[in-house]
Scaffold this motif. Structure first.
Motif, PDB file in Angstrom:
ATOM      1  N   GLU A  36       0.820  -1.213   0.000  1.00 21.22           N
ATOM      2  CA  GLU A  36       0.000   0.000   0.000  1.00 21.22           C
ATOM      3  C   GLU A  36       0.854   1.263   0.000  1.00 21.22           C
ATOM      4  O   GLU A  36       0.345   2.354  -0.285  1.00 21.22           O
ATOM      5  CB  GLU A  36      -0.926  -0.003   1.213  1.00 21.22           C
ATOM      6  N   LEU A  37       2.129   1.118   0.316  1.00 25.84           N
ATOM      7  CA  LEU A  37       3.017   2.275   0.386  1.00 25.84           C
ATOM      8  C   LEU A  37       3.830   2.471  -0.884  1.00 25.84           C
ATOM      9  O   LEU A  37       4.589   3.428  -0.996  1.00 25.84           O
ATOM     10  CB  LEU A  37       3.990   2.110   1.562  1.00 25.84           C
ATOM     11  N   LEU A  38       3.674   1.553  -1.858  1.00 30.00           N
ATOM     12  CA  LEU A  38       4.527   1.544  -3.034  1.00 30.00           C
ATOM     13  C   LEU A  38       3.728   1.748  -4.310  1.00 30.00           C
ATOM     14  O   LEU A  38       2.639   1.202  -4.475  1.00 30.00           O
ATOM     15  CB  LEU A  38       5.286   0.220  -3.141  1.00 30.00           C
ATOM     16  N   ARG A  78      10.511   9.923  -3.041  1.00 35.96           N
ATOM     17  CA  ARG A  78      11.435   8.928  -2.497  1.00 35.96           C
ATOM     18  C   ARG A  78      11.244   7.603  -3.246  1.00 35.96           C
ATOM     19  O   ARG A  78      10.125   7.125  -3.401  1.00 35.96           O
ATOM     20  CB  ARG A  78      11.147   8.751  -1.004  1.00 35.96           C
ATOM     21  N   TYR A  79      12.336   7.015  -3.697  1.00 37.18           N
ATOM     22  CA  TYR A  79      12.290   5.813  -4.527  1.00 37.18           C
ATOM     23  C   TYR A  79      13.179   4.715  -3.951  1.00 37.18           C
ATOM     24  O   TYR A  79      14.138   4.981  -3.226  1.00 37.18           O
ATOM     25  CB  TYR A  79      12.778   6.115  -5.946  1.00 37.18           C
ATOM     26  N   VAL A  80      12.838   3.494  -4.350  1.00 36.30           N
ATOM     27  CA  VAL A  80      13.696   2.359  -4.048  1.00 36.30           C
ATOM     28  C   VAL A  80      13.865   1.543  -5.311  1.00 36.30           C
ATOM     29  O   VAL A  80      12.918   1.334  -6.073  1.00 36.30           O
ATOM     30  CB  VAL A  80      13.118   1.491  -2.898  1.00 36.30           C
ATOM     31  N   THR A  98      18.442  -0.395  -3.146  1.00 42.16           N
ATOM     32  CA  THR A  98      19.015   0.910  -2.851  1.00 42.16           C
ATOM     33  C   THR A  98      17.944   1.979  -2.930  1.00 42.16           C
ATOM     34  O   THR A  98      16.976   1.847  -3.661  1.00 42.16           O
ATOM     35  CB  THR A  98      20.179   1.250  -3.812  1.00 42.16           C
ATOM     36  N   GLU A  99      18.121   3.014  -2.144  1.00 36.12           N
ATOM     37  CA  GLU A  99      17.152   4.113  -2.067  1.00 36.12           C
ATOM     38  C   GLU A  99      17.736   5.363  -2.691  1.00 36.12           C
ATOM     39  O   GLU A  99      18.952   5.600  -2.611  1.00 36.12           O
ATOM     40  CB  GLU A  99      16.781   4.364  -0.604  1.00 36.12           C
ATOM     41  N   PHE A 100      16.869   6.165  -3.334  1.00 37.53           N
ATOM     42  CA  PHE A 100      17.328   7.443  -3.894  1.00 37.53           C
ATOM     43  C   PHE A 100      16.156   8.402  -3.975  1.00 37.53           C
ATOM     44  O   PHE A 100      15.001   8.001  -3.843  1.00 37.53           O
ATOM     45  CB  PHE A 100      17.985   7.246  -5.272  1.00 37.53           C
ATOM     46  N   GLU A 101      16.483   9.660  -4.180  1.00 38.78           N
ATOM     47  CA  GLU A 101      15.465  10.704  -4.286  1.00 38.78           C
ATOM     48  C   GLU A 101      15.378  11.184  -5.732  1.00 38.78           C
ATOM     49  O   GLU A 101      16.391  11.331  -6.411  1.00 38.78           O
ATOM     50  CB  GLU A 101      15.820  11.896  -3.384  1.00 38.78           C
ATOM     51  N   VAL A 102      14.165  11.436  -6.166  1.00 39.48           N
ATOM     52  CA  VAL A 102      13.948  12.072  -7.476  1.00 39.48           C
ATOM     53  C   VAL A 102      13.473  13.486  -7.216  1.00 39.48           C
ATOM     54  O   VAL A 102      12.541  13.708  -6.447  1.00 39.48           O
ATOM     55  CB  VAL A 102      12.906  11.290  -8.304  1.00 39.48           C
ATOM     56  N   ALA A 103      14.149  14.431  -7.834  1.00 41.41           N
ATOM     57  CA  ALA A 103      13.809  15.833  -7.588  1.00 41.41           C
ATOM     58  C   ALA A 103      13.898  16.641  -8.881  1.00 41.41           C
ATOM     59  O   ALA A 103      14.565  16.249  -9.830  1.00 41.41           O
ATOM     60  CB  ALA A 103      14.775  16.421  -6.549  1.00 41.41           C
TER      61      ALA A 103
END
Length: 272
Positions: free
Chosen positions: A206-208, A232-234, A267-272
Protein backbone atom coordinates in the motif's frame (compact mmCIF):
# COMPACT_ATOMS: atom_id res chain seq x y z
CA UNK A 1 8.38 -6.73 0.35
CA UNK A 2 8.29 -9.52 -2.20
CA UNK A 3 7.33 -9.90 -5.83
CA UNK A 4 6.72 -12.92 -8.02
CA UNK A 5 9.38 -12.46 -10.67
CA UNK A 6 7.71 -12.60 -14.08
CA UNK A 7 9.72 -9.93 -15.83
CA UNK A 8 8.79 -7.37 -18.49
CA UNK A 9 11.28 -5.06 -19.96
CA UNK A 10 11.86 -2.11 -22.15
CA UNK A 11 9.93 -1.24 -25.25
CA UNK A 12 8.18 -4.60 -25.56
CA UNK A 13 7.81 -5.90 -22.00
CA UNK A 14 10.46 -8.54 -22.61
CA UNK A 15 11.68 -11.00 -20.03
CA UNK A 16 9.25 -13.34 -18.33
CA UNK A 17 5.98 -11.46 -18.73
CA UNK A 18 3.72 -13.26 -21.19
CA UNK A 19 1.06 -11.10 -22.80
CA UNK A 20 -1.70 -12.19 -25.19
CA UNK A 21 -2.26 -10.52 -28.55
CA UNK A 22 -5.27 -9.36 -30.49
CA UNK A 23 -7.16 -6.06 -30.58
CA UNK A 24 -10.89 -6.08 -31.17
CA UNK A 25 -13.97 -4.25 -29.97
CA UNK A 26 -14.65 -0.55 -29.63
CA UNK A 27 -14.08 -0.49 -25.88
CA UNK A 28 -10.63 -2.05 -26.16
CA UNK A 29 -9.74 0.30 -29.00
CA UNK A 30 -10.75 3.29 -26.92
CA UNK A 31 -8.62 2.04 -24.02
CA UNK A 32 -5.66 1.54 -26.33
CA UNK A 33 -5.99 5.06 -27.71
CA UNK A 34 -6.13 6.41 -24.17
CA UNK A 35 -3.06 4.42 -23.22
CA UNK A 36 -1.10 5.83 -26.14
CA UNK A 37 -1.80 9.43 -25.15
CA UNK A 38 0.51 9.48 -22.18
CA UNK A 39 2.68 12.51 -22.81
CA UNK A 40 2.14 16.22 -23.27
CA UNK A 41 4.13 18.52 -25.48
CA UNK A 42 6.85 17.79 -28.00
CA UNK A 43 9.16 14.99 -26.86
CA UNK A 44 11.48 15.31 -29.86
CA UNK A 45 14.71 17.06 -28.98
CA UNK A 46 15.06 18.22 -32.59
CA UNK A 47 11.46 19.44 -32.87
CA UNK A 48 10.61 16.91 -35.57
CA UNK A 49 6.98 15.81 -35.50
CA UNK A 50 7.93 12.37 -36.84
CA UNK A 51 10.51 11.86 -34.12
CA UNK A 52 8.11 13.15 -31.49
CA UNK A 53 5.49 10.63 -32.61
CA UNK A 54 7.90 7.75 -32.11
CA UNK A 55 9.20 9.10 -28.79
CA UNK A 56 5.65 9.29 -27.45
CA UNK A 57 4.69 5.90 -28.87
CA UNK A 58 7.72 4.13 -27.40
CA UNK A 59 7.10 5.67 -23.98
CA UNK A 60 3.41 4.77 -24.18
CA UNK A 61 4.30 1.10 -24.69
CA UNK A 62 6.11 1.00 -21.38
CA UNK A 63 3.32 2.79 -19.56
CA UNK A 64 0.71 0.40 -20.95
CA UNK A 65 2.85 -2.68 -20.23
CA UNK A 66 3.36 -1.59 -16.64
CA UNK A 67 -0.38 -1.63 -16.12
CA UNK A 68 -0.92 -5.18 -17.33
CA UNK A 69 -0.39 -6.95 -14.01
CA UNK A 70 -2.56 -4.45 -12.14
CA UNK A 71 -5.33 -4.67 -14.70
CA UNK A 72 -5.11 -0.97 -15.54
CA UNK A 73 -4.40 -1.94 -19.15
CA UNK A 74 -5.23 -4.97 -21.26
CA UNK A 75 -3.34 -7.14 -23.78
CA UNK A 76 -5.31 -5.35 -26.49
CA UNK A 77 -4.07 -2.00 -25.17
CA UNK A 78 -0.53 -3.32 -25.23
CA UNK A 79 -0.77 -4.62 -28.79
CA UNK A 80 -2.22 -1.33 -30.00
CA UNK A 81 0.57 0.64 -28.32
CA UNK A 82 3.14 -1.78 -29.68
CA UNK A 83 1.79 -1.40 -33.20
CA UNK A 84 1.86 2.39 -32.89
CA UNK A 85 5.53 2.27 -31.92
CA UNK A 86 6.35 -0.01 -34.84
CA UNK A 87 4.41 2.11 -37.31
CA UNK A 88 6.08 5.34 -36.20
CA UNK A 89 9.67 4.04 -35.98
CA UNK A 90 12.08 6.26 -37.93
CA UNK A 91 14.04 4.60 -40.72
CA UNK A 92 17.27 4.52 -38.75
CA UNK A 93 15.79 2.31 -36.01
CA UNK A 94 13.00 0.62 -37.94
CA UNK A 95 14.97 -2.61 -38.30
CA UNK A 96 15.83 -2.70 -34.58
CA UNK A 97 12.22 -2.01 -33.60
CA UNK A 98 11.10 -4.71 -36.03
CA UNK A 99 13.49 -7.18 -34.43
CA UNK A 100 12.13 -6.37 -31.00
CA UNK A 101 8.57 -6.77 -32.23
CA UNK A 102 9.33 -10.12 -33.85
CA UNK A 103 11.08 -11.45 -30.74
CA UNK A 104 8.37 -10.18 -28.41
CA UNK A 105 5.52 -11.64 -30.42
CA UNK A 106 7.27 -15.00 -30.63
CA UNK A 107 7.76 -14.92 -26.86
CA UNK A 108 4.16 -13.98 -26.23
CA UNK A 109 2.91 -16.77 -28.47
CA UNK A 110 4.93 -19.38 -26.58
CA UNK A 111 2.93 -21.30 -23.95
CA UNK A 112 3.93 -20.79 -20.33
CA UNK A 113 4.31 -24.03 -18.38
CA UNK A 114 4.96 -24.93 -14.76
CA UNK A 115 8.16 -26.74 -15.75
CA UNK A 116 11.12 -25.41 -17.67
CA UNK A 117 12.19 -21.83 -18.31
CA UNK A 118 9.56 -19.12 -18.84
CA UNK A 119 9.14 -17.61 -22.32
CA UNK A 120 11.89 -15.13 -23.13
CA UNK A 121 12.95 -13.24 -26.25
CA UNK A 122 15.82 -14.48 -28.37
CA UNK A 123 19.32 -13.09 -28.25
CA UNK A 124 18.64 -10.64 -31.08
CA UNK A 125 16.22 -8.71 -28.88
CA UNK A 126 18.86 -7.24 -26.59
CA UNK A 127 21.23 -5.53 -29.07
CA UNK A 128 18.16 -4.19 -30.86
CA UNK A 129 16.93 -2.85 -27.53
CA UNK A 130 20.24 -1.09 -26.93
CA UNK A 131 20.02 0.53 -30.38
CA UNK A 132 16.50 1.81 -29.74
CA UNK A 133 17.47 3.10 -26.29
CA UNK A 134 20.32 5.03 -27.87
CA UNK A 135 17.96 6.62 -30.35
CA UNK A 136 15.54 7.69 -27.63
CA UNK A 137 18.37 9.14 -25.56
CA UNK A 138 19.81 11.09 -28.49
CA UNK A 139 16.59 12.28 -30.10
CA UNK A 140 13.90 12.57 -27.44
CA UNK A 141 13.54 15.07 -24.63
CA UNK A 142 14.33 12.60 -21.84
CA UNK A 143 16.54 12.11 -18.84
CA UNK A 144 18.69 8.98 -18.54
CA UNK A 145 19.51 6.62 -15.68
CA UNK A 146 22.22 4.05 -16.37
CA UNK A 147 22.04 1.06 -14.03
CA UNK A 148 24.58 -1.75 -13.86
CA UNK A 149 23.63 -5.04 -12.18
CA UNK A 150 26.18 -7.44 -10.71
CA UNK A 151 25.98 -10.30 -8.21
CA UNK A 152 24.54 -8.69 -6.01
CA UNK A 153 24.57 -4.93 -6.29
CA UNK A 154 23.37 -2.00 -8.37
CA UNK A 155 25.81 0.47 -9.83
CA UNK A 156 25.02 3.83 -11.35
CA UNK A 157 22.20 4.83 -9.01
CA UNK A 158 23.24 7.89 -7.04
CA UNK A 159 21.58 9.57 -4.12
CA UNK A 160 19.43 11.71 -6.43
CA UNK A 161 18.02 11.58 -9.96
CA UNK A 162 16.22 14.25 -11.99
CA UNK A 163 12.45 14.13 -12.35
CA UNK A 164 10.84 13.68 -15.75
CA UNK A 165 10.49 11.16 -18.53
CA UNK A 166 13.52 8.90 -18.19
CA UNK A 167 15.23 6.20 -20.23
CA UNK A 168 16.46 3.62 -17.73
CA UNK A 169 19.28 1.53 -19.18
CA UNK A 170 20.02 -1.79 -17.47
CA UNK A 171 23.30 -3.59 -18.13
CA UNK A 172 23.72 -7.03 -16.55
CA UNK A 173 27.40 -7.63 -15.75
CA UNK A 174 26.58 -10.51 -13.41
CA UNK A 175 26.37 -14.25 -13.98
CA UNK A 176 22.67 -14.49 -13.03
CA UNK A 177 19.51 -12.90 -14.40
CA UNK A 178 18.88 -9.49 -12.85
CA UNK A 179 16.07 -6.98 -12.81
CA UNK A 180 15.66 -3.44 -11.63
CA UNK A 181 12.27 -2.43 -10.28
CA UNK A 182 11.69 1.17 -9.31
CA UNK A 183 9.05 1.88 -6.68
CA UNK A 184 8.00 5.29 -5.46
CA UNK A 185 7.20 5.44 -1.76
CA UNK A 186 4.05 7.13 -0.55
CA UNK A 187 4.31 10.85 -0.01
CA UNK A 188 5.27 11.64 3.58
CA UNK A 189 6.61 8.14 4.30
CA UNK A 190 9.76 8.66 6.36
CA UNK A 191 10.43 5.29 7.98
CA UNK A 192 13.81 3.71 7.16
CA UNK A 193 13.86 1.30 4.25
CA UNK A 194 14.90 -1.58 6.52
CA UNK A 195 11.78 -1.05 8.63
CA UNK A 196 9.53 -0.90 5.59
CA UNK A 197 10.98 -4.12 4.15
CA UNK A 198 10.12 -5.92 7.38
CA UNK A 199 6.42 -5.04 7.09
CA UNK A 200 3.86 -7.65 5.99
CA UNK A 201 3.58 -7.83 2.21
CA UNK A 202 0.05 -6.43 2.03
CA UNK A 203 0.93 -3.51 4.25
CA UNK A 204 4.06 -2.50 2.39
CA UNK A 205 2.33 -2.84 -0.98
CA UNK A 206 0.00 0.00 0.00
CA UNK A 207 3.02 2.27 0.39
CA UNK A 208 4.53 1.54 -3.03
CA UNK A 209 3.78 2.61 -6.59
CA UNK A 210 5.64 0.65 -9.25
CA UNK A 211 7.18 3.07 -11.74
CA UNK A 212 9.53 1.01 -13.92
CA UNK A 213 10.80 -2.48 -14.59
CA UNK A 214 13.67 -3.86 -16.67
CA UNK A 215 15.07 -7.38 -16.82
CA UNK A 216 18.16 -8.79 -18.54
CA UNK A 217 20.10 -12.05 -18.77
CA UNK A 218 23.83 -12.17 -17.99
CA UNK A 219 25.98 -10.22 -20.43
CA UNK A 220 23.04 -8.35 -21.97
CA UNK A 221 21.56 -4.87 -21.76
CA UNK A 222 18.09 -3.47 -22.25
CA UNK A 223 16.02 -0.46 -21.24
CA UNK A 224 12.67 0.82 -20.14
CA UNK A 225 11.15 4.27 -19.87
CA UNK A 226 9.28 5.84 -16.99
CA UNK A 227 7.83 9.15 -15.87
CA UNK A 228 9.62 9.74 -12.57
CA UNK A 229 7.77 12.14 -10.31
CA UNK A 230 9.59 13.87 -7.47
CA UNK A 231 9.76 11.75 -4.33
CA UNK A 232 11.44 8.93 -2.50
CA UNK A 233 12.29 5.81 -4.53
CA UNK A 234 13.70 2.36 -4.05
CA UNK A 235 15.41 0.19 -6.68
CA UNK A 236 15.26 -3.54 -5.98
CA UNK A 237 15.89 -6.96 -7.53
CA UNK A 238 13.66 -9.85 -6.44
CA UNK A 239 15.22 -12.50 -8.70
CA UNK A 240 16.11 -15.62 -6.64
CA UNK A 241 19.76 -16.39 -5.91
CA UNK A 242 21.10 -18.94 -8.36
CA UNK A 243 18.96 -17.80 -11.32
CA UNK A 244 21.53 -18.55 -14.02
CA UNK A 245 20.64 -19.44 -17.60
CA UNK A 246 21.71 -23.01 -16.85
CA UNK A 247 19.41 -23.20 -13.83
CA UNK A 248 16.41 -22.00 -15.83
CA UNK A 249 17.15 -24.35 -18.72
CA UNK A 250 17.41 -27.38 -16.47
CA UNK A 251 14.43 -26.45 -14.33
CA UNK A 252 16.50 -26.29 -11.15
CA UNK A 253 14.49 -25.43 -8.06
CA UNK A 254 15.28 -21.95 -6.77
CA UNK A 255 14.40 -20.57 -3.37
CA UNK A 256 12.17 -17.60 -4.14
CA UNK A 257 12.39 -16.53 -0.51
CA UNK A 258 16.11 -15.87 -1.06
CA UNK A 259 16.00 -12.92 -3.42
CA UNK A 260 18.92 -10.86 -4.63
CA UNK A 261 17.69 -7.92 -2.56
CA UNK A 262 18.51 -9.89 0.58
CA UNK A 263 22.14 -9.88 -0.52
CA UNK A 264 22.47 -6.18 -1.33
CA UNK A 265 20.46 -5.50 -4.50
CA UNK A 266 18.31 -2.78 -3.00
CA UNK A 267 19.02 0.91 -2.85
CA UNK A 268 17.15 4.11 -2.07
CA UNK A 269 17.33 7.44 -3.89
CA UNK A 270 15.47 10.70 -4.29
CA UNK A 271 13.95 12.07 -7.48
CA UNK A 272 13.81 15.83 -7.59
Amino acid sequence: MRRTVRGGSALLAAGMLVIGLGACGDDDDDQADAGAETTDGDLAADGSSETAEFCEAAIAVDEVSLGLESGESTPDDFEAALQAAEDSAPDEVAEAVGTMVTEARAMMAAPETEEGPPPMPGEAFYPASVEVAGFLTDNCDVETLDVTATNYAFGGIGETAPAGTTVINLTNDGTEFHEVLLFQLAEGEERPLEELMALPEGEVDELLTEKAFAFAPPGAATFTTADLDPGRYVAICFVPVGATPEALQTGATLNEEDGHFMHGMVTEFEVA
